[in-house]
Enzyme design. Structure first.
Site: not given
Ligand SMILES: Cc1cc2nc3c(=O)[nH]c(=O)nc-3n(C[C@H](O)[C@H](O)[C@H](O)COP(=O)(O)OP(=O)(O)OC[C@H]3O[C@@H](n4cnc5c(N)ncnc54)[C@H](O)[C@@H]3O)c2cc1C
Length: 383
Positions: A134, A159-160, A281, A338, A340, A365
């Site tokens: 991802g 997740f597309i 405040q 908060q 509200h 993204e």
């Molecule tokens: C609603 C939705 C729509 C989406 N639509 C699309 C789409 O149309 N097309 C597409 O291609 N993808 C899509 N995605 C995928 C999305 O882009 C990925 O979920 C996103 O890039 C994160 O990838 P991952 O979930 O594999 O997280 P991972 O890469 O596994 O990362 C998990 C967590 O680990 C941490 N992490 C990762 N790497 C590091 C690092 N180097 N250093 C420190 N911390 C780190 C971050 O906190 C991260 O959140 C979608 C996702 C969702 C939820």
């Protein structure tokens, strides 16, 4: 230096602000049925954007649109961000959303893919993420192997967005595993009804989005459907993603503006212990912090968009506006909630939806940590 928007964009900003206030906010709670916009509402709002001359606002003039540049698009995204009445990742009421990569297709590919998308006859999805890749797309395992007259694609995407409704996908594949993201990734246009393509699990999320898995089992793709040269796929995806990141920042401006408006209004009318919240405040400082952050973010977003229009490489600005925009807008929605009290947690108000949506933006993204790691390299190069 001139920090004001050009006159025509200021007029556009005012026109859109009125449109959101008068036409969308009053019906925003009823604009959805399940994960989709109510068709009747979408059509009626689309009719109004046509009357306002904003249909296909971002499509270049040579393709029949209004050709608004990135700064103009940022103005639109900012104003649309003030309402929960529109889908968070695609506005849908200004005509089809065109993925910027489609403008870079060959003339033959444009005939089959770009023009039908502009006419609203076809729609696409962007398939990069995989179950094990991802935030680190270079770890992808979907392969495209050369065969006679084309390629065979095997693998799975995860997740597309819109995979279940799209006519075709822009699919990122590995063509050279040794080169990885440095020339080993190639993009293809794949028709979703091709033999071997199937839609897998659909995920429900805490937002409206319901992205799907796609499976590719020996899918034949003719050579002419390759996007650009072999190995150029990652470069193309970055073009798309940079624009998307400016959109995150611009949308965040709209969310923050609305949450500050709501926070101020509620603080004036709600009294506790004999005094309006507005005189406390603790409450004032929440709103002041959000207001300062909004002003600073606006300069960052407009500057990134301006530089994009000037043809500059805005990769790092795009990281910054995405990271700051997503986080600051989430924190602003959190403060508004908060202020509200219990009312902020109800679905009668838009705050909880802003809060959920902006939290999700911090992951999609490009999660913040990954963008920070990329920016760190840049900082160590500069200093
Ligand atoms: C609603 C939705 C729509 C989406 N639509 C699309 C789409 O149309 N097309 C597409 O291609 N993808 C899509 N995605 C995928 C999305 O882009 C990925 O979920 C996103 O890039 C994160 O990838 P991952 O979930 O594999 O997280 P991972 O890469 O596994 O990362 C998990 C967590 O680990 C941490 N992490 C990762 N790497 C590091 C690092 N180097 N250093 C420190 N911390 C780190 C971050 O906190 C991260 O959140 C979608 C996702 C969702 C939820």
């Amino acid at each position: 230096m001139n920090f004001t928007l050009p006159e025509e964009l200021r007029m556009l900003q005012e026109q859109l602000r009125r449109f959101v206030d008068k036409e969308i906010i009053p019906i925003e709670k009823d604009a959805y049925s399940g994960p989709d916009m109510v068709p009747r509402i979408r059509e009626s709002l689309s009719q109004k954007t046509k009357e306002m001359g904003l249909w296909l606002y971002g499509v270049p003039e040579e393709y029949g649109g209004h050709g608004l540049g990135m700064l103009g698009k940022a103005v639109v995204w900012e104003q649309m961000g003030r309402t929960i009445g529109l889908p968070t990742r695609k506005a849908q009421i200004f005509g089809p959303e065109i993925s910027p990569t489609l403008y870079h297709l060959s003339p033959e590919q444009k005939e089959v893919y770009l023009y039908p998308v502009i006419r609203g006859e076809k729609s696409d999805c962007f398939a990069q993420t995989e179950p094990d890749a991802g935030g680190d797309p270079a770890a992808m395992k979907t392969t495209a192997v050369k065969c006679q007259d084309g390629y065979l694609i095997n693998g799975a995407k995860h997740f597309i967005t819109s995979a279940d409704t799209a006519d075709f996908a822009q699919v990122m594949t590995i063509t050279d595993s040794k080169k990885g993201s440095h020339g080993g990734i190639t993009a293809f246009l794949v028709d979703m009804d091709s033999p071997g393509v199937s839609i897998g699990r659909k995920e429900k999320t805490m937002m409206d989005d319901e992205p799907c898995d796609i499976h590719f089992d020996n899918v034949f793709v003719p050579e002419w459907k390759r996007m650009g040269a072999e190995g150029d796929g990652f470069k193309a995806a970055q073009v798309w993603i940079n624009q998307g990141r400016i959109r995150h920042g611009a949308r965040a401006l709209g969310v923050m503006e609305r949450c500050i408006e709501m926070g101020v209004s509620y603080a004036k009318q709600r009294s506790t212990f004999g005094k309006p919240l507005a005189e406390r405040q603790a409450i004032q400082w929440m709103l002041v912090d959000s207001y300062i952050e909004l002003q600073a973010l606006r300069l960052l977003v407009y500057q990134a968009a301006y530089k994009y229009d000037a043809g500059e490489d805005i990769r790092y600005e795009a990281y910054i506006v995405k990271m700051r925009g997503d986080r600051l807008s989430f924190e602003c929605a959190d403060k508004c909630m908060q202020i509200h009290g219990g009312a902020g947690l109800t679905t009668s108000l838009p705050i909880e939806k802003f809060w959920r949506d902006q939290r999700s933006m911090m992951i999609t993204e490009g999660p913040e940590e990954i963008l920070k790691a990329a920016l760190a390299k840049r900082i160590f190069d500069i200093y």
